[in-house]
Motif scaffolding. Structure first.
Motif, PDB file in Angstrom:
ATOM      1  N   VAL A  20       0.842  -1.208   0.000  1.00 37.28           N
ATOM      2  CA  VAL A  20       0.000   0.000   0.000  1.00 37.28           C
ATOM      3  C   VAL A  20       0.870   1.248   0.000  1.00 37.28           C
ATOM      4  CG1 VAL A  20      -1.656   1.337   1.362  1.00 37.28           C
ATOM      5  CG2 VAL A  20      -1.962  -1.129   1.110  1.00 37.28           C
ATOM      6  N   GLY A  21       1.945   1.216   0.801  1.00 39.04           N
ATOM      7  CA  GLY A  21       2.847   2.373   0.850  1.00 39.04           C
ATOM      8  C   GLY A  21       3.495   2.645  -0.486  1.00 39.04           C
ATOM      9  N   PHE A  22       3.968   1.582  -1.155  1.00 36.89           N
ATOM     10  CA  PHE A  22       4.574   1.751  -2.478  1.00 36.89           C
ATOM     11  C   PHE A  22       3.556   2.287  -3.481  1.00 36.89           C
ATOM     12  CE2 PHE A  22       8.010  -1.266  -1.153  1.00 36.89           C
ATOM     13  CZ  PHE A  22       9.075  -0.464  -1.505  1.00 36.89           C
ATOM     14  N   ALA A  23       2.325   1.766  -3.445  1.00 30.84           N
ATOM     15  CA  ALA A  23       1.299   2.183  -4.395  1.00 30.84           C
ATOM     16  C   ALA A  23       0.976   3.667  -4.248  1.00 30.84           C
ATOM     17  CB  ALA A  23       0.036   1.343  -4.202  1.00 30.84           C
ATOM     18  N   VAL A  24       0.793   4.109  -3.013  1.00 30.52           N
ATOM     19  CA  VAL A  24       0.480   5.526  -2.771  1.00 30.52           C
ATOM     20  C   VAL A  24       1.645   6.407  -3.192  1.00 30.52           C
ATOM     21  CG1 VAL A  24      -0.005   7.241  -0.981  1.00 30.52           C
ATOM     22  CG2 VAL A  24      -1.142   5.011  -0.903  1.00 30.52           C
ATOM     23  N   ALA A  25       2.866   5.993  -2.824  1.00 32.35           N
ATOM     24  CA  ALA A  25       4.044   6.790  -3.169  1.00 32.35           C
ATOM     25  C   ALA A  25       4.231   6.893  -4.682  1.00 32.35           C
ATOM     26  CB  ALA A  25       5.285   6.177  -2.528  1.00 32.35           C
ATOM     27  N   ILE A  28       1.875   9.337  -6.160  1.00 29.67           N
ATOM     28  CA  ILE A  28       2.318  10.718  -5.951  1.00 29.67           C
ATOM     29  C   ILE A  28       3.378  11.094  -6.981  1.00 29.67           C
ATOM     30  CG2 ILE A  28       3.539  12.256  -4.353  1.00 29.67           C
ATOM     31  CD1 ILE A  28       2.195  10.728  -2.066  1.00 29.67           C
ATOM     32  N   ILE A  29       4.326  10.183  -7.210  1.00 26.04           N
ATOM     33  CA  ILE A  29       5.389  10.448  -8.190  1.00 26.04           C
ATOM     34  C   ILE A  29       4.788  10.598  -9.588  1.00 26.04           C
ATOM     35  CG2 ILE A  29       7.449   9.480  -9.290  1.00 26.04           C
ATOM     36  CD1 ILE A  29       8.067   8.125  -6.601  1.00 26.04           C
ATOM     37  N   TYR A  30       3.792   9.763  -9.914  1.00 25.02           N
ATOM     38  CA  TYR A  30       3.136   9.876 -11.229  1.00 25.02           C
ATOM     39  C   TYR A  30       2.448  11.231 -11.380  1.00 25.02           C
ATOM     40  CZ  TYR A  30      -0.160   9.058 -15.031  1.00 25.02           C
ATOM     41  OH  TYR A  30      -0.885   9.177 -16.189  1.00 25.02           O
ATOM     42  N   LEU A  31       1.785  11.676 -10.325  1.00 31.02           N
ATOM     43  CA  LEU A  31       1.118  12.986 -10.383  1.00 31.02           C
ATOM     44  C   LEU A  31       2.135  14.109 -10.549  1.00 31.02           C
ATOM     45  CD1 LEU A  31      -1.620  12.538  -7.608  1.00 31.02           C
ATOM     46  CD2 LEU A  31      -1.947  12.574 -10.095  1.00 31.02           C
ATOM     47  N   LEU A  32       3.300  13.979  -9.901  1.00 27.82           N
ATOM     48  CA  LEU A  32       4.359  14.969 -10.095  1.00 27.82           C
ATOM     49  C   LEU A  32       4.818  14.985 -11.553  1.00 27.82           C
ATOM     50  CD1 LEU A  32       6.625  14.390  -6.937  1.00 27.82           C
ATOM     51  CD2 LEU A  32       5.137  16.346  -7.383  1.00 27.82           C
ATOM     52  N   LEU A 281      10.907  11.074   6.451  1.00 28.09           N
ATOM     53  CA  LEU A 281      10.219  10.660   7.669  1.00 28.09           C
ATOM     54  C   LEU A 281       8.730  10.429   7.432  1.00 28.09           C
ATOM     55  CD1 LEU A 281      11.926  13.045  10.261  1.00 28.09           C
ATOM     56  CD2 LEU A 281      12.604  10.734   9.572  1.00 28.09           C
ATOM     57  N   VAL A 282       8.252  10.607   6.197  1.00 23.63           N
ATOM     58  CA  VAL A 282       6.838  10.355   5.905  1.00 23.63           C
ATOM     59  C   VAL A 282       6.575   8.858   6.002  1.00 23.63           C
ATOM     60  CG1 VAL A 282       6.665  12.377   4.417  1.00 23.63           C
ATOM     61  CG2 VAL A 282       7.253  10.175   3.413  1.00 23.63           C
ATOM     62  N   PRO A 283       5.328   8.445   6.324  1.00 17.31           N
ATOM     63  CA  PRO A 283       5.026   7.014   6.518  1.00 17.31           C
ATOM     64  C   PRO A 283       4.899   6.245   5.210  1.00 17.31           C
ATOM     65  CG  PRO A 283       3.056   8.317   6.835  1.00 17.31           C
ATOM     66  CD  PRO A 283       4.185   9.305   6.652  1.00 17.31           C
ATOM     67  N   SER A 284       5.973   6.176   4.455  1.00 12.92           N
ATOM     68  CA  SER A 284       5.998   5.371   3.233  1.00 12.92           C
ATOM     69  C   SER A 284       7.359   4.681   3.160  1.00 12.92           C
ATOM     70  CB  SER A 284       5.779   6.249   1.992  1.00 12.92           C
ATOM     71  OG  SER A 284       6.857   7.143   1.810  1.00 12.92           O
ATOM     72  N   PRO A 285       7.463   3.565   2.453  1.00 14.81           N
ATOM     73  CA  PRO A 285       8.762   2.871   2.363  1.00 14.81           C
ATOM     74  C   PRO A 285       9.839   3.773   1.778  1.00 14.81           C
ATOM     75  CG  PRO A 285       6.981   1.488   1.519  1.00 14.81           C
ATOM     76  CD  PRO A 285       6.393   2.848   1.730  1.00 14.81           C
ATOM     77  N   GLY A 286      10.918   3.967   2.548  1.00 17.64           N
ATOM     78  CA  GLY A 286      12.026   4.770   2.059  1.00 17.64           C
ATOM     79  C   GLY A 286      11.688   6.235   1.831  1.00 17.64           C
ATOM     80  N   GLY A 287      10.563   6.704   2.399  1.00 22.74           N
ATOM     81  CA  GLY A 287      10.179   8.095   2.192  1.00 22.74           C
ATOM     82  C   GLY A 287       9.710   8.381   0.780  1.00 22.74           C
ATOM     83  N   LEU A 288       9.338   7.329   0.018  1.00 23.83           N
ATOM     84  CA  LEU A 288       8.890   7.515  -1.359  1.00 23.83           C
ATOM     85  C   LEU A 288       7.742   8.511  -1.422  1.00 23.83           C
ATOM     86  CD1 LEU A 288       8.869   3.999  -3.086  1.00 23.83           C
ATOM     87  CD2 LEU A 288      10.110   6.038  -3.815  1.00 23.83           C
TER      88      LEU A 288
END
Length: 340
Positions: A20-25, A28-32, A281-288
């Protein structure tokens, strides 16, 4: 380390959380990417020189090796002389565990200590004391490089409004973390008693934890910290490797700039990398997601790059550092399981 250790990391629940963390991150990168223009971004990336990307990945590899050396020196102080070759693999495996765990960047020390204790002869308390000490030593170059870059930016120009919160965050950490560490060490016995008082009601309700065992573990942990503090020359030796590691940690961003023909000054890189690390420090793997957003803002606001080149440099930097660490660490994790 036993298979059960990494089995806990790869359990369905943890895998689902990481997924879930990877998917959300990634969303976000795709939207950027959509925001800056996909066509323009792809155009910049296709022109990137791969030799500089390879140089950035090599720099990350050397960074992790240097930080593993910090581990070895601190472990030797507490009485465990671990083979450096073996410890490098363990460090890579622990890095993988940190990178795939949400909030791993913010508080992965207990799990990393577990990895270290299962793969060496060190106890969990000695491992935890060594990991925390190594992390604190790594903070010195973090603040040093950030401070040098910050001073250079203030000397040459004023900071953009959008960058000021990150600069203030770095300043607060530069003061707060050393103060917190010193206060914690000075009042460690009082803090230990406070923890035992808070844990007492819990130990009466659970079977697997007793107040006596918790008190013993805390006593062993304090003894390990005291042994480390009694050898300042070893700490200075470890600190030198911590600085070397941080130089190699920052250089991939410089190489990412060279890959797209955007020359970033080293002083700028030494400020941007620590500043963007706060977003990790955001709650995603590796701060993605968080790191990429911060880097985009910093490269546009401070380096004067266009949005597409800035995001291209950001993505290349993350490939050189995070993705490389994830892949190399994953291979190391499999090897740790295999050799046990």
């Amino acid at each position: 380390m036993s298979q059960e250790g990494f089995g806990d990391l790869f359990s369905r629940k943890r895998a689902a959380q990481a997924g879930v963390g990877f998917a959300v991150a990634l969303a976000i990168i795709y939207l950027l990417a959509v925001g800056v223009g996909l066509d323009r971004l792809i155009e910049v990336l296709t022109r990137a020189e791969l030799r500089w990307v390879a140089a950035g990945a090599l720099s990350t590899a050397l960074c992790l090796v240097a930080w593993a050396r910090v581990w070895q020196i601190v472990l030797r102080v507490v009485g465990f002389d671990v083979s450096f070759r073996k410890l490098v693999v363990t460090f890579y495996a622990a890095t993988f565990a940190n990178y795939v765990t949400p909030l791993g960047q913010a508080g992965g020390e207990p799990f990393i200590a577990y990895v270290l204790s299962r793969d060496t002869e060190a106890s969990y308390e000695d491992s935890l004391a060594s990991v925390v000490t190594a992390d604190l030593l790594n903070l010195f170059p973090f603040f040093s490089f950030a401070g040098i870059g910050f001073a250079a930016l203030l000397y040459t120009a004023s900071l953009p409004t959008q960058v000021r919160p990150l600069a203030l965050g770095l300043g607060a950490m530069a003061v707060g973390v050393p103060v917190f560490a010193l206060v914690g060490w000075r009042f460690r016995f009082w803090l230990g008693n406070a923890v035992l008082r808070l844990a007492a009601p819990i130990t009466r309700r659970v079977r697997f934890l007793s107040l006596a065992s918790l008190r013993g573990r805390m006593r062993d942990l304090n003894t390990a910290f005291e042994r480390i503090a009694d050898d300042p020359w070893a700490l200075v030796h470890a600190l030198l490797y911590a600085y070397v590691g941080w130089i190699f940690f920052a250089l991939p961003l410089y190489f990412a700039g060279l890959a797209i023909e955007a020359e970033l000054t080293l002083l700028l890189v030494f400020f941007i990398v620590p500043a963007s690390t706060l977003a990790g420090l955001v709650p995603s793997p590796g701060g993605l997601g968080g790191v990429e957003t911060a880097l985009l803002v910093l490269l546009v606001g401070l380096a004067g790059l266009g949005q597409a080149p800035a995001l291209a440099a950001t993505l290349l930097y993350r490939v050189e550092s995070y993705v490389f660490g994830l892949v190399a660490g994953g291979v190391a994790a499999l090897w740790v399981v295999f050799r046990n």
